[in-house]
Motif scaffolding. Sequence first.
Motif, mmCIF file in Angstrom:
data_model
loop_
_atom_site.group_PDB
_atom_site.id
_atom_site.type_symbol
_atom_site.label_atom_id
_atom_site.label_comp_id
_atom_site.label_asym_id
_atom_site.label_seq_id
_atom_site.Cartn_x
_atom_site.Cartn_y
_atom_site.Cartn_z
ATOM 1 N N HIS A 1 -7.826 17.375 -9.696
ATOM 2 C CA HIS A 1 -8.842 18.206 -10.350
ATOM 3 C C HIS A 1 -9.459 17.492 -11.551
ATOM 4 O O HIS A 1 -8.850 16.589 -12.125
ATOM 5 C CB HIS A 1 -8.222 19.534 -10.810
ATOM 6 C CG HIS A 1 -7.028 19.372 -11.721
ATOM 7 N ND1 HIS A 1 -7.124 19.431 -13.080
ATOM 8 C CD2 HIS A 1 -5.725 19.137 -11.454
ATOM 9 C CE1 HIS A 1 -5.924 19.244 -13.616
ATOM 10 N NE2 HIS A 1 -5.047 19.057 -12.659
ATOM 11 N N ASP B 1 -3.843 14.327 -16.729
ATOM 12 C CA ASP B 1 -3.616 15.475 -15.844
ATOM 13 C C ASP B 1 -4.880 15.742 -15.031
ATOM 14 O O ASP B 1 -5.918 16.077 -15.596
ATOM 15 C CB ASP B 1 -3.253 16.689 -16.715
ATOM 16 C CG ASP B 1 -2.882 17.914 -15.900
ATOM 17 O OD1 ASP B 1 -3.104 17.927 -14.678
ATOM 18 O OD2 ASP B 1 -2.381 18.872 -16.508
ATOM 19 N N GLY B 2 -4.783 15.608 -13.730
ATOM 20 C CA GLY B 2 -5.946 15.822 -12.866
ATOM 21 C C GLY B 2 -6.758 14.546 -12.697
ATOM 22 O O GLY B 2 -6.929 14.049 -11.585
ATOM 23 N N GLU C 1 -8.358 24.021 -11.611
ATOM 24 C CA GLU C 1 -6.923 23.979 -11.301
ATOM 25 C C GLU C 1 -6.141 24.574 -12.448
ATOM 26 O O GLU C 1 -5.109 25.204 -12.264
ATOM 27 C CB GLU C 1 -6.500 22.526 -11.048
ATOM 28 C CG GLU C 1 -5.099 22.390 -10.452
ATOM 29 C CD GLU C 1 -3.990 22.402 -11.483
ATOM 30 O OE1 GLU C 1 -2.827 22.627 -11.102
ATOM 31 O OE2 GLU C 1 -4.259 22.194 -12.688
ATOM 32 N N GLU C 2 -6.631 24.360 -13.678
ATOM 33 C CA GLU C 2 -5.849 24.744 -14.849
ATOM 34 C C GLU C 2 -5.867 26.252 -15.118
ATOM 35 O O GLU C 2 -4.927 26.791 -15.682
ATOM 36 C CB GLU C 2 -6.363 24.000 -16.098
ATOM 37 C CG GLU C 2 -6.272 22.475 -16.008
ATOM 38 C CD GLU C 2 -4.838 21.960 -16.124
ATOM 39 O OE1 GLU C 2 -3.919 22.785 -16.249
ATOM 40 O OE2 GLU C 2 -4.640 20.741 -16.078
ATOM 41 N N HIS D 1 -0.320 12.524 -9.489
ATOM 42 C CA HIS D 1 -0.384 13.310 -10.723
ATOM 43 C C HIS D 1 0.494 12.668 -11.773
ATOM 44 O O HIS D 1 1.555 12.132 -11.451
ATOM 45 C CB HIS D 1 0.109 14.742 -10.450
ATOM 46 C CG HIS D 1 -0.435 15.754 -11.399
ATOM 47 N ND1 HIS D 1 0.079 15.931 -12.657
ATOM 48 C CD2 HIS D 1 -1.457 16.628 -11.279
ATOM 49 C CE1 HIS D 1 -0.623 16.891 -13.267
ATOM 50 N NE2 HIS D 1 -1.557 17.326 -12.460
ATOM 51 N N HIS E 1 0.275 23.282 -8.606
ATOM 52 C CA HIS E 1 -0.708 22.245 -8.278
ATOM 53 C C HIS E 1 -1.456 22.690 -7.026
ATOM 54 O O HIS E 1 -0.915 23.419 -6.201
ATOM 55 C CB HIS E 1 -0.021 20.909 -7.977
ATOM 56 C CG HIS E 1 0.694 20.333 -9.151
ATOM 57 N ND1 HIS E 1 0.044 19.738 -10.200
ATOM 58 C CD2 HIS E 1 2.014 20.281 -9.449
ATOM 59 C CE1 HIS E 1 0.933 19.333 -11.095
ATOM 60 N NE2 HIS E 1 2.143 19.654 -10.672
HETATM 61 ZN ZN LIG Z 1 -2.896 18.935 -13.006
#
Ligand SMILES: [Zn+2]
Length: 393
Positions: free
Chosen positions: A79, A90-91, A124-125, A183, A342
């Motif tokens: 993401h 992250d992502g 996603e978050e 990830h 996830h």
């Molecule tokens: Zn993530």
Amino acid sequence: MATVDPERFRAWFDELAAIGRSDSGWQRLAWTPLEAEARRWFTEVAGSIGLDVRQDGAGTLWAVTSDADEAPWVCAGSHLDTQPDGGAFDGALGVVSALAAAEAILRSGAPRRRPLAVAAFVDEEGARFRTPTFASLAITGGLDVDATLEMMGDAPAIYGVTRSSLLESRAQLERIACFLEVHVEQGRRLAPLGAALGVADRLRPRQRWLAELHGQADHAGTTPMEDRHDALAAAARLVLAVEEEASARPGTVGTVGRLEIEPGSSNSIAGRVVATIDLRSPAAAAIDEVIAELRRRFANADLRRISQNAGVRFDDDLRARLFAAASACGATAVDCPSYAGHDAGILAPHRPAAMLFVRNPAGHSHTPLETASPEDCLLGAQTLATSLAGLVT
Ligand SMILES: [Zn+2]
């Protein structure tokens, strides 16, 4: 052999990291102009390596090879959105790794048997509307579309996502043959083991609850202590109780991350507080026990569950491919549990899916302190490229 180009990989990572960066962290919140800018960057890069970008009804971007209409896609990605004051990895690491892996496979010139796709999932978050893994839930039929849209207002319109497009987005699942997500590790398990990479075995069971505590709103000056019914004081005891009850059960974690306080004024006693409770554990029964204890200790609180995930096991064949590819790249990989949600975990009950974690030496996550070394990130991307090449060529 599909070999990731280290310079291109690094340059793409830096370009994406330049979007939404601030003094206090990254601010690419879902459905905002900064996430939209990252999506434009994604579309440009994907186009530059010969991929064609399509958007599904939930807003996810899929960069696909020219044979996309001939068979279901071998997919990789992650993401582009971040938490507020989030981190650079992250992502983003998963999206950039997937682009670099796709570029390496296309450049290798090896004939492909199946289409390849790079996914950039939206939201996603879930940081703005408490809608984590929004897009993967939508395509797997796990999203309560009307309730979700009511919370989100017109935010999804930024990408042209509507009620009807969301309902139609379930067709996207048919196009996915399998999904791999790289990830950054969230936690600190790999560093002490001397492993650069972790292959997720399963996502731990998880539940989210709301606790509503009722008191009596009153004047902070004129109400004697013995006459008070302070909902925030009760909430403080609840926060400590969640900490105690989770700590009493091995591997279980419990968090109160948010309080809504009414009236929320400095000179008023709180009349009502709503607290979020997030519980995760290797054993679903431990979560049930924590809730039972909270109900016993806070008999006057209204506790209601807002989501649950029973936990999911990732696909054994894909896991084996990731292990074999890691060792072919000279990387040490170990089994690694995941306590976080996830998109790969949402897809896993529906399609073969797997996740590869890249060592995060300090273990921080959802903050600008999250990190991974350039060498480990490259090993992750190369392991992904080797695994994907085995699936499509
Ligand atoms: Zn993530």
